[in-house]
Motif scaffolding. Sequence first.
Motif, PDB file in Angstrom:
ATOM      1  N   ASP A  71      -9.637  14.720  15.505  1.00  0.00           N
ATOM      2  CA  ASP A  71      -8.422  14.899  16.286  1.00  0.00           C
ATOM      3  C   ASP A  71      -7.945  13.522  16.737  1.00  0.00           C
ATOM      4  OD1 ASP A  71      -8.325  17.846  16.414  1.00  0.00           O
ATOM      5  OD2 ASP A  71     -10.216  17.607  17.505  1.00  0.00           O
ATOM      6  N   LEU A  72      -6.760  13.155  16.285  1.00  0.00           N
ATOM      7  CA  LEU A  72      -6.193  11.851  16.609  1.00  0.00           C
ATOM      8  C   LEU A  72      -5.169  12.026  17.721  1.00  0.00           C
ATOM      9  CD1 LEU A  72      -5.494  10.672  12.942  1.00  0.00           C
ATOM     10  CD2 LEU A  72      -7.610  10.448  14.248  1.00  0.00           C
ATOM     11  N   ALA A  73      -5.115  11.073  18.655  1.00  0.00           N
ATOM     12  CA  ALA A  73      -4.139  11.135  19.743  1.00  0.00           C
ATOM     13  C   ALA A  73      -3.633   9.731  20.036  1.00  0.00           C
ATOM     14  CB  ALA A  73      -4.761  11.737  20.990  1.00  0.00           C
ATOM     15  N   GLY A  74      -2.314   9.596  20.132  1.00  0.00           N
ATOM     16  CA  GLY A  74      -1.715   8.308  20.453  1.00  0.00           C
ATOM     17  C   GLY A  74      -0.877   7.791  19.310  1.00  0.00           C
ATOM     18  N   THR A  75      -0.898   6.471  19.126  1.00  0.00           N
ATOM     19  CA  THR A  75      -0.133   5.838  18.054  1.00  0.00           C
ATOM     20  C   THR A  75      -1.072   5.116  17.098  1.00  0.00           C
ATOM     21  OG1 THR A  75       0.195   3.793  19.307  1.00  0.00           O
ATOM     22  CG2 THR A  75       1.883   5.501  19.548  1.00  0.00           C
ATOM     23  N   ILE A  76      -0.645   5.034  15.845  1.00  0.00           N
ATOM     24  CA  ILE A  76      -1.413   4.305  14.832  1.00  0.00           C
ATOM     25  C   ILE A  76      -0.502   3.194  14.335  1.00  0.00           C
ATOM     26  CG2 ILE A  76      -2.720   4.472  12.688  1.00  0.00           C
ATOM     27  CD1 ILE A  76      -2.868   7.533  13.204  1.00  0.00           C
ATOM     28  N   THR A  77      -0.731   1.999  14.861  1.00  0.00           N
ATOM     29  CA  THR A  77       0.147   0.865  14.587  1.00  0.00           C
ATOM     30  C   THR A  77      -0.663  -0.379  14.231  1.00  0.00           C
ATOM     31  OG1 THR A  77       0.178   0.306  16.937  1.00  0.00           O
ATOM     32  CG2 THR A  77       1.960   1.714  16.141  1.00  0.00           C
ATOM     33  N   TYR A 114       3.290   8.354  16.858  1.00  0.00           N
ATOM     34  CA  TYR A 114       3.961   7.375  15.990  1.00  0.00           C
ATOM     35  C   TYR A 114       2.958   6.761  15.025  1.00  0.00           C
ATOM     36  CZ  TYR A 114       6.712   3.318  14.559  1.00  0.00           C
ATOM     37  OH  TYR A 114       7.386   2.379  13.825  1.00  0.00           O
ATOM     38  N   VAL A 115       3.390   6.554  13.780  1.00  0.00           N
ATOM     39  CA  VAL A 115       2.592   5.872  12.753  1.00  0.00           C
ATOM     40  C   VAL A 115       3.492   4.827  12.112  1.00  0.00           C
ATOM     41  CG1 VAL A 115       1.276   6.120  10.606  1.00  0.00           C
ATOM     42  CG2 VAL A 115       1.268   7.976  12.280  1.00  0.00           C
ATOM     43  N   ASP A 116       3.059   3.562  12.104  1.00  0.00           N
ATOM     44  CA  ASP A 116       3.842   2.528  11.426  1.00  0.00           C
ATOM     45  C   ASP A 116       3.232   2.222  10.064  1.00  0.00           C
ATOM     46  OD1 ASP A 116       1.674   0.807  11.849  1.00  0.00           O
ATOM     47  OD2 ASP A 116       2.770  -0.577  13.148  1.00  0.00           O
ATOM     48  N   SER A 117       3.756   1.226   9.380  1.00  0.00           N
ATOM     49  CA  SER A 117       3.303   0.914   8.024  1.00  0.00           C
ATOM     50  C   SER A 117       1.839   0.473   7.991  1.00  0.00           C
ATOM     51  CB  SER A 117       4.196  -0.152   7.390  1.00  0.00           C
ATOM     52  OG  SER A 117       4.172  -1.339   8.158  1.00  0.00           O
ATOM     53  N   ALA A 118       1.369  -0.192   9.032  1.00  0.00           N
ATOM     54  CA  ALA A 118      -0.048  -0.592   9.075  1.00  0.00           C
ATOM     55  C   ALA A 118      -0.947   0.638   9.211  1.00  0.00           C
ATOM     56  CB  ALA A 118      -0.294  -1.559  10.227  1.00  0.00           C
ATOM     57  N   GLY A 119      -0.531   1.588  10.013  1.00  0.00           N
ATOM     58  CA  GLY A 119      -1.281   2.833  10.147  1.00  0.00           C
ATOM     59  C   GLY A 119      -1.305   3.600   8.847  1.00  0.00           C
ATOM     60  N   LEU A 120      -0.165   3.606   8.165  1.00  0.00           N
ATOM     61  CA  LEU A 120      -0.081   4.256   6.864  1.00  0.00           C
ATOM     62  C   LEU A 120      -1.000   3.556   5.860  1.00  0.00           C
ATOM     63  CD1 LEU A 120       1.265   6.482   5.260  1.00  0.00           C
ATOM     64  CD2 LEU A 120       3.157   4.932   4.808  1.00  0.00           C
ATOM     65  N   GLY A 121      -1.037   2.245   5.905  1.00  0.00           N
ATOM     66  CA  GLY A 121      -1.924   1.481   5.028  1.00  0.00           C
ATOM     67  C   GLY A 121      -3.389   1.799   5.278  1.00  0.00           C
ATOM     68  N   ALA A 122      -3.753   1.971   6.543  1.00  0.00           N
ATOM     69  CA  ALA A 122      -5.134   2.332   6.885  1.00  0.00           C
ATOM     70  C   ALA A 122      -5.482   3.699   6.310  1.00  0.00           C
ATOM     71  CB  ALA A 122      -5.319   2.327   8.400  1.00  0.00           C
ATOM     72  N   LEU A 123      -4.538   4.631   6.369  1.00  0.00           N
ATOM     73  CA  LEU A 123      -4.776   5.967   5.816  1.00  0.00           C
ATOM     74  C   LEU A 123      -4.919   5.936   4.299  1.00  0.00           C
ATOM     75  CD1 LEU A 123      -2.339   8.023   8.021  1.00  0.00           C
ATOM     76  CD2 LEU A 123      -4.835   8.175   8.005  1.00  0.00           C
ATOM     77  N   VAL A 124      -4.075   5.163   3.636  1.00  0.00           N
ATOM     78  CA  VAL A 124      -4.157   5.034   2.175  1.00  0.00           C
ATOM     79  C   VAL A 124      -5.515   4.452   1.788  1.00  0.00           C
ATOM     80  CG1 VAL A 124      -3.234   3.833   0.159  1.00  0.00           C
ATOM     81  CG2 VAL A 124      -1.672   4.886   1.798  1.00  0.00           C
ATOM     82  N   ALA A 125      -5.943   3.409   2.486  1.00  0.00           N
ATOM     83  CA  ALA A 125      -7.236   2.779   2.192  1.00  0.00           C
ATOM     84  C   ALA A 125      -8.382   3.767   2.371  1.00  0.00           C
ATOM     85  CB  ALA A 125      -7.434   1.559   3.088  1.00  0.00           C
ATOM     86  N   CYS A 126      -8.329   4.557   3.418  1.00  0.00           N
ATOM     87  CA  CYS A 126      -9.396   5.522   3.681  1.00  0.00           C
ATOM     88  C   CYS A 126      -9.409   6.641   2.654  1.00  0.00           C
ATOM     89  CB  CYS A 126      -9.251   6.084   5.083  1.00  0.00           C
ATOM     90  SG  CYS A 126      -9.598   4.840   6.336  1.00  0.00           S
ATOM     91  N   CYS A 127      -8.244   7.120   2.277  1.00  0.00           N
ATOM     92  CA  CYS A 127      -8.193   8.176   1.257  1.00  0.00           C
ATOM     93  C   CYS A 127      -8.723   7.657  -0.074  1.00  0.00           C
ATOM     94  CB  CYS A 127      -6.772   8.698   1.103  1.00  0.00           C
ATOM     95  SG  CYS A 127      -6.289   9.783   2.450  1.00  0.00           S
ATOM     96  N   MET A 160      -6.381   0.467  24.102  1.00  0.00           N
ATOM     97  CA  MET A 160      -6.092   0.919  22.753  1.00  0.00           C
ATOM     98  C   MET A 160      -5.183   2.140  22.836  1.00  0.00           C
ATOM     99  SD  MET A 160      -8.498   1.945  19.522  1.00  0.00           S
ATOM    100  CE  MET A 160      -9.768   0.986  20.219  1.00  0.00           C
ATOM    101  N   ASP A 161      -4.313   2.272  21.855  1.00  0.00           N
ATOM    102  CA  ASP A 161      -3.333   3.342  21.841  1.00  0.00           C
ATOM    103  C   ASP A 161      -3.767   4.555  21.035  1.00  0.00           C
ATOM    104  OD1 ASP A 161      -1.666   1.745  23.337  1.00  0.00           O
ATOM    105  OD2 ASP A 161      -0.579   0.987  21.607  1.00  0.00           O
ATOM    106  N   LEU A 162      -5.003   4.566  20.545  1.00  0.00           N
ATOM    107  CA  LEU A 162      -5.471   5.670  19.711  1.00  0.00           C
ATOM    108  C   LEU A 162      -6.840   6.130  20.174  1.00  0.00           C
ATOM    109  CD1 LEU A 162      -5.112   7.405  17.088  1.00  0.00           C
ATOM    110  CD2 LEU A 162      -6.372   5.599  15.902  1.00  0.00           C
ATOM    111  N   THR A 163      -6.994   7.457  20.279  1.00  0.00           N
ATOM    112  CA  THR A 163      -8.312   8.032  20.534  1.00  0.00           C
ATOM    113  C   THR A 163      -8.631   9.006  19.406  1.00  0.00           C
ATOM    114  OG1 THR A 163      -7.411   9.808  21.901  1.00  0.00           O
ATOM    115  CG2 THR A 163      -8.155   7.830  23.048  1.00  0.00           C
ATOM    116  N   ILE A 164      -9.906   9.071  19.074  1.00  0.00           N
ATOM    117  CA  ILE A 164     -10.373   9.952  18.004  1.00  0.00           C
ATOM    118  C   ILE A 164     -11.547  10.757  18.532  1.00  0.00           C
ATOM    119  CG2 ILE A 164     -11.336  10.080  15.683  1.00  0.00           C
ATOM    120  CD1 ILE A 164     -10.081   7.311  15.138  1.00  0.00           C
ATOM    121  N   THR A 165     -11.443  12.072  18.428  1.00  0.00           N
ATOM    122  CA  THR A 165     -12.575  12.930  18.751  1.00  0.00           C
ATOM    123  C   THR A 165     -12.926  13.712  17.494  1.00  0.00           C
ATOM    124  OG1 THR A 165     -11.080  14.638  19.592  1.00  0.00           O
ATOM    125  CG2 THR A 165     -12.035  13.145  21.206  1.00  0.00           C
ATOM    126  N   GLU A 166     -14.200  13.978  17.338  1.00  0.00           N
ATOM    127  CA  GLU A 166     -14.688  14.650  16.128  1.00  0.00           C
ATOM    128  C   GLU A 166     -15.324  15.990  16.470  1.00  0.00           C
ATOM    129  OE1 GLU A 166     -17.531  12.175  14.158  1.00  0.00           O
ATOM    130  OE2 GLU A 166     -16.080  10.609  13.732  1.00  0.00           O
TER     131      GLU A 166
END
Length: 119
Positions: free
Chosen positions: A17-23, A55-68, A1-7
């Motif tokens: 804390d996000l690290a990597g790409t959100i695609t 890097y954040v692509d449109s799918a990553g942006l969509g995930a953020l919109v959904a979460c917000c 996976m290209d993304l790690t999340i630590t809380e």
Amino acid sequence: MDLTITERVVEGVLVMDLAGTITLGESANYLRGHLKEALAEGDAQLVLDFSRVTYVDSAGLGALVACCTTARNGGGTVKLAHLNQQFRELLQITKLYTVFDVHDDEAKAISSFEKAAGA
């Protein structure tokens, strides 16, 4: 996976804390699931720190919109911090900068919760 999340919790605010790409695919789904889980556990104030996101692509942006949207509907708030230039431009191009509460750094994002509560 290209993304790690630590809380971690800072002044009562959950910081992810996000690290990597959100695609498209696994990383966007991982982010969406992680945020939904935090919201379900009652963490209503969240800051997403993008300082290590490359890097954040449109799918990553969509995930953020959904979460917000999910957070707002549940009485919570998601704020973004440390966005790189590419992501800032993506928010401007898509006109989504009005959807997100964006801050230059984590400290400003956290203190904005205090200001909102005092208002």
